[in-house]
Design an enzyme around this catalytic site. Sequence first.
Site, short mmCIF file in Angstrom:
data_model
loop_
_atom_site.label_atom_id
_atom_site.label_comp_id
_atom_site.label_asym_id
_atom_site.label_seq_id
_atom_site.Cartn_x
_atom_site.Cartn_y
_atom_site.Cartn_z
N GLU A 219 -52.82 82.64 110.41
CA GLU A 219 -51.57 82.09 110.95
C GLU A 219 -51.91 81.01 111.99
OE1 GLU A 219 -48.69 81.53 114.00
OE2 GLU A 219 -50.53 82.70 114.33
N ASP B 178 -39.54 74.98 116.05
CA ASP B 178 -39.02 76.34 116.26
C ASP B 178 -39.19 76.78 117.71
OD1 ASP B 178 -41.78 76.48 115.66
OD2 ASP B 178 -41.62 78.57 115.02
N HIS C 244 -39.93 81.23 113.40
CA HIS C 244 -40.79 82.24 114.01
C HIS C 244 -40.49 82.45 115.50
CE1 HIS C 244 -43.35 81.28 110.48
NE2 HIS C 244 -43.11 80.02 110.79
N ASP C 245 -40.42 81.35 116.23
CA ASP C 245 -40.44 81.46 117.70
C ASP C 245 -39.14 82.00 118.30
OD1 ASP C 245 -43.01 80.59 117.52
OD2 ASP C 245 -42.61 78.55 118.15
N ASP D 294 -45.66 75.57 122.52
CA ASP D 294 -46.29 74.32 122.05
C ASP D 294 -45.23 73.50 121.30
OD1 ASP D 294 -46.19 76.10 119.85
OD2 ASP D 294 -47.95 75.22 118.90
C1 BDR Z 1 -46.24 79.30 114.57
O1 BDR Z 1 -46.93 78.07 114.34
C2 BDR Z 1 -46.20 77.00 114.86
O2 BDR Z 1 -46.24 75.89 114.00
C3 BDR Z 1 -44.79 77.50 115.10
O3 BDR Z 1 -44.23 76.82 116.21
C4 BDR Z 1 -44.98 78.97 115.36
O4 BDR Z 1 -45.20 79.24 116.73
C5 BDR Z 1 -45.98 79.96 113.24
O5 BDR Z 1 -47.18 80.20 112.57
CA CA Z 2 -44.83 77.50 118.39
#
Ligand code: BDR
Ligand code: CA
Length: 359
Positions: free
Chosen positions: A170, A19, A280-281, A15
């Site tokens: 999350e 990141d 994160h990604d 998406d």
């Molecule tokens: C996730 O949420 C999104 O905003 C970031 O791209 C990541 O995939 C982290 O919680």
């Molecule tokens: Ca993401």
Amino acid sequence: MSTAATRVPLVVDCDTGIDDSLALLYAAASPEVELVAATCVAGNVDARQVAENTRAVLALAGREDVEVALGREVPLVRPLRTTPETHGLRGIGWAELPPARAPLSARHAADLIVAEARRRPGAVTLVTIGPLTNLAVAVLREPELPRLLRRLVLMGGSYRSAGNTAPTTEWNVTVDPEAARIVFTAFGAPEVVAAREAAGLAGRPLALGLDVTERAKMLPRHLAALAGRAGDDPAAAEARVRSAAAPAPANPVVRYLTDALRFYMEFHSRNDGFYGAFVHDPLALAAALDPALVRSEPLAVDVELGGTLTTGETVADWRRTWQRPANLDVGVEVDGAAFFERFVERVGGLAADRAAVSS
Ligand code: BDR
Ligand code: CA
């Protein structure tokens, strides 16, 4: 050395998002990867903007050949929410990229995932770094999908740590909790796990939540190191990620990273108390390619769908009170230093190659 025959066929469901764009660059920079496709889902920004960003970032990486498919534009049952405060109005922070030229795939993201898994049973690795909407649709269309993939790695959930969307939730799971529940149930079903293990594959999906991804803090010094690896000026890159008043780096990939990440770092500075960013990604992408970067524990996990305060919470049964078989391998520890070293080396190397092409 990786050859065409030994490379890992990879589909990234994203998406894009700042990141996410780092994860796409990492995938494009990884020699052991055959980047089959990127599939787009609504999340950080709307799905059409995700598709635009994904193609523009792949073009920046010199990978306009990679198929990019649009998927679901809304979650399964809830209204879409996006997060411009985290990723910027267009999802790439303060960065500007030329409009994407490569056409979108004629395939729907969910159909693409199913078709690629069927075409090469037991070969394709799928990494999801957005809400799980596309994957839920895919597994509803093809219930055999969990047996057909080589591996599923997902960025989502917060299993023992605080949330980033609500106190215990999350983002990727909160945007589409029904989809997450469908995926956790289908991919973690005991008969599926047993069949996969019998076939010599990892039984359960690897779920990387905030517990591990928030241990990977990207700091301005990482950008400086990456710029140095790319043959650009480290001090100038560090100055630019701290301030728009500093001159833009010459290298197009370094320039993109500093401008995108400046927005993300400003966000974390306001909300998390440090000038840097949780990435994160790309961490999830790196761990999919090298699971030794993380330690995980098998756990029974369910998703709260009817809470008044907790909808989207990934409820993990740490004390085995449910007595249910584990359906996910949940990341609990990560080697953040090894990850950043690899990120700098790979994406910095890609940036060096792109400078050579454009000069
Ligand atoms: C996730 O949420 C999104 O905003 C970031 O791209 C990541 O995939 C982290 O919680
Ligand atoms: Ca993401």
